[in-house]
Design a protein around this motif. Sequence first.
Motif, PDB file in Angstrom:
ATOM      1  N   TRP A 167       0.851  -1.188   0.000  1.00 49.76           N
ATOM      2  CA  TRP A 167       0.000   0.000   0.000  1.00 49.76           C
ATOM      3  C   TRP A 167       0.888   1.240   0.000  1.00 49.76           C
ATOM      4  N   THR A 168       0.419   2.267  -0.694  1.00 50.43           N
ATOM      5  CA  THR A 168       1.023   3.583  -0.491  1.00 50.43           C
ATOM      6  C   THR A 168       0.100   4.375   0.435  1.00 50.43           C
ATOM      7  N   SER A 169       0.651   5.459   0.987  1.00 49.97           N
ATOM      8  CA  SER A 169      -0.140   6.299   1.892  1.00 49.97           C
ATOM      9  C   SER A 169      -0.099   7.758   1.448  1.00 49.97           C
ATOM     10  N   GLY A 170      -1.213   8.453   1.655  1.00 55.25           N
ATOM     11  CA  GLY A 170      -1.227   9.904   1.475  1.00 55.25           C
ATOM     12  C   GLY A 170      -0.932  10.583   2.805  1.00 55.25           C
ATOM     13  N   GLN A 171      -0.818  11.898   2.742  1.00 54.15           N
ATOM     14  CA  GLN A 171      -0.585  12.709   3.948  1.00 54.15           C
ATOM     15  C   GLN A 171      -1.376  13.991   3.720  1.00 54.15           C
ATOM     16  N   TRP A 172      -2.435  14.167   4.498  1.00 53.59           N
ATOM     17  CA  TRP A 172      -3.323  15.305   4.261  1.00 53.59           C
ATOM     18  C   TRP A 172      -3.179  16.298   5.406  1.00 53.59           C
ATOM     19  N   MET A 173      -2.330  17.274   5.209  1.00 55.08           N
ATOM     20  CA  MET A 173      -2.177  18.313   6.235  1.00 55.08           C
ATOM     21  C   MET A 173      -2.762  19.637   5.768  1.00 55.08           C
ATOM     22  N   THR A 174      -2.472  19.991   4.511  1.00 52.38           N
ATOM     23  CA  THR A 174      -2.786  21.341   4.041  1.00 52.38           C
ATOM     24  C   THR A 174      -4.289  21.558   3.892  1.00 52.38           C
ATOM     25  N   GLU A 175      -4.772  22.632   4.508  1.00 57.62           N
ATOM     26  CA  GLU A 175      -6.161  23.057   4.289  1.00 57.62           C
ATOM     27  C   GLU A 175      -6.124  24.430   3.633  1.00 57.62           C
ATOM     28  N   ARG A 176      -7.294  24.957   3.302  1.00 59.61           N
ATOM     29  CA  ARG A 176      -7.298  26.257   2.616  1.00 59.61           C
ATOM     30  C   ARG A 176      -6.646  27.338   3.473  1.00 59.61           C
ATOM     31  N   THR A 177      -6.743  27.170   4.788  1.00 56.24           N
ATOM     32  CA  THR A 177      -6.165  28.178   5.694  1.00 56.24           C
ATOM     33  C   THR A 177      -4.644  28.131   5.721  1.00 56.24           C
ATOM     34  N   GLY A 178      -4.031  27.040   5.259  1.00 58.87           N
ATOM     35  CA  GLY A 178      -2.575  27.046   5.233  1.00 58.87           C
ATOM     36  C   GLY A 178      -1.928  25.679   5.221  1.00 58.87           C
ATOM     37  N   GLY A 179      -0.782  25.636   4.547  1.00 56.74           N
ATOM     38  CA  GLY A 179       0.044  24.429   4.542  1.00 56.74           C
ATOM     39  C   GLY A 179       1.229  24.617   5.464  1.00 56.74           C
ATOM     40  N   SER A 180       1.787  25.831   5.461  1.00 56.44           N
ATOM     41  CA  SER A 180       2.914  26.092   6.371  1.00 56.44           C
ATOM     42  C   SER A 180       2.390  26.185   7.799  1.00 56.44           C
TER      43      SER A 180
END
Length: 560
Positions: A167-180
């Motif tokens: 399996w590969t995995s995603g990483q969902w951190m960034t939202e419209r309010t910001g990635g940094s």
Amino acid sequence: MSQFFQEGPQLANQYDDDRVLQSFLRRKLPSDVFTEIEPGLRRLGERAVTDILALGDAAEAAPPRHVPYDPWGRRIDRIDVSRAWQELERISAEEGIVASAYERRHGAYSRIHQFARLYLFGASSAVYTCPLAMTDGAARILELHGDLWLRSNPLPRLTSRDPKVFWTSGQWMTERTGGSDVSGTSTIARPDNGLYRLHGTKWFTSATTSPMAMTLARIEDSSEAGRDLSLFYVETKDSSGRLQNITIQRLKDKLGTRAVPTAELTLDGTPARLIGGAGRGVRKIAALLNITRAYNACCAVGFMRRGIALARDYARKRRAFGKRLCDHPLHAETLANLQIEFEAAFHLTFRVAELMGREELGEATEQERAILRLLIPLAKLYTARQAVAHASEVLESFGGAGYVEDTGLPRLLRDAQVLSIWEGTTNVLSLDSLRAIDKEAALGPFLDDLRSRIEVVKAADLLPQVQRIREAGRRIEICYQHGLKEGVDYLQAGARAFAFSLARTYTAALLLEHAAWSLANGGDTRPKMTAQRWCARELAPLIEPNASYRRLSSDLATDG
Ligand SMILES: Cc1cc2nc3c(=O)[nH]c(=O)nc-3n(C[C@H](O)[C@H](O)[C@H](O)COP(=O)(O)OP(=O)(O)OC[C@H]3O[C@@H](n4cnc5c(N)ncnc54)[C@H](O)[C@@H]3O)c2cc1C
């Protein structure tokens, strides 16, 4: 009519053709480990210019497609990826691009081995390295923070060599309010029978076809831990293959990384499992980011090496003003500088791999852990900027052909540009380097390590470089002490120049160390030339952003 047709550049076996990789591995690995892994690297070096390269090209030519509805109007949100992209997944599993780090067949050297494989694979893979980076990072999180179920179920999949299991995995951190700045994350997690349901929007999610992802959300309760962000494990589809309350809004239309599906998602009741208890999610996901940032550096080096290999071959074939490009002193100078940049980036990145291996095996000293904490953002930010400039020069070295799509060359520049944006921009990582120095007291061990590396250099014609590195180290130390007195704005304004100074000076020490070893082991003088030329540049381009300097910058920034 002219019957002249220019020959395009050809790539040789990417392992056999790479003296820098070979000599580094010979120096760092015990001879039995080197002897054991070399045939596999040579085979991968061949695949990188045959089947993997062809699949990468095919994946690039057939980008992913979002199919929101079935023919009868039902919302299905399928992402169709090319056959070539699927084949790249199979090959990366079989070649153990992630697995070789976790099998730990060579103890702490396993990360060096794995990075050598990643480096050979990456530049041909149409950025399949993106899902692999997040997969490796997810595996590390599950090793460190996963409960028994997570360690027995998804973890063995992420580290498998069997394409049916992998399996590969995603990483969902960034939202419209910001990635940094993820503090504005608005996704909430509602408790549901021992698990959670996620509600929110994720603005950038690469490798969206992965069966799982790591993500951040705020637990909907009033406890203190609940107010902090928590880390969650999500499986994207249920057992019948339907997305689990996930709507794919659209795929991003991107400058590069065109084979990689990157989507905007809405989660509306997506089941999720908490990782490592409530709260401290950002702290936990740092383990993943360390890995993806190190991958980023490795891919930057891979792109640079690919660029120079193509440019060098072309320069041997293309004639102008009566002779080959490589015989023109100024073009030779250009190629030599590309080679120096690449070698510098290589040594910086593989030092990270070396320390990562030691840390994961529990063999790193406290000082080495602090150095690694600082070195990861430095290597990521510096090599990414190098890779963009490098790709631009490579394109120019082909003249007009470098600007023409079907040569495949413009892709080098497009794909390099993302390296300085995702996984933390240059500025954000420069500030992170300051944090490492502040919170982990990393500057002392870092400068001590730098000095201990150049102490072993005794060759007379490298001693001026030893001196330059010592001086740069002293200036760095003074600059930081002065910054502490001046305050946080001073430190922040100078953070990028400071991070570049650290990266360049540490790299100088690594290059010098390798040059000394090469002279003593076989007498190759090329690493010496590289080290001398690197050290002839400004090693520590520090600035002194006092209040008036900052006022002027602010005027220039806001009023132009
Ligand atoms: C192709 C692609 C794929 C991606 N895939 C994913 C993914 O799979 N998962 C995911 O979570 N994210 C992903 N991202 C998002 C990426 O991680 C973010 O875009 C990145 O972290 C920057 O965040 P931002 O876009 O919000 O920019 P911002 O944070 O708004 O930054 C804008 C600018 O401001 C600067 N800046 C911000 N804060 C400071 C500061 N304190 N001081 C000085 N300068 C500052 C930055 O350096 C930058 O130049 C992807 C992005 C791209 C381009």
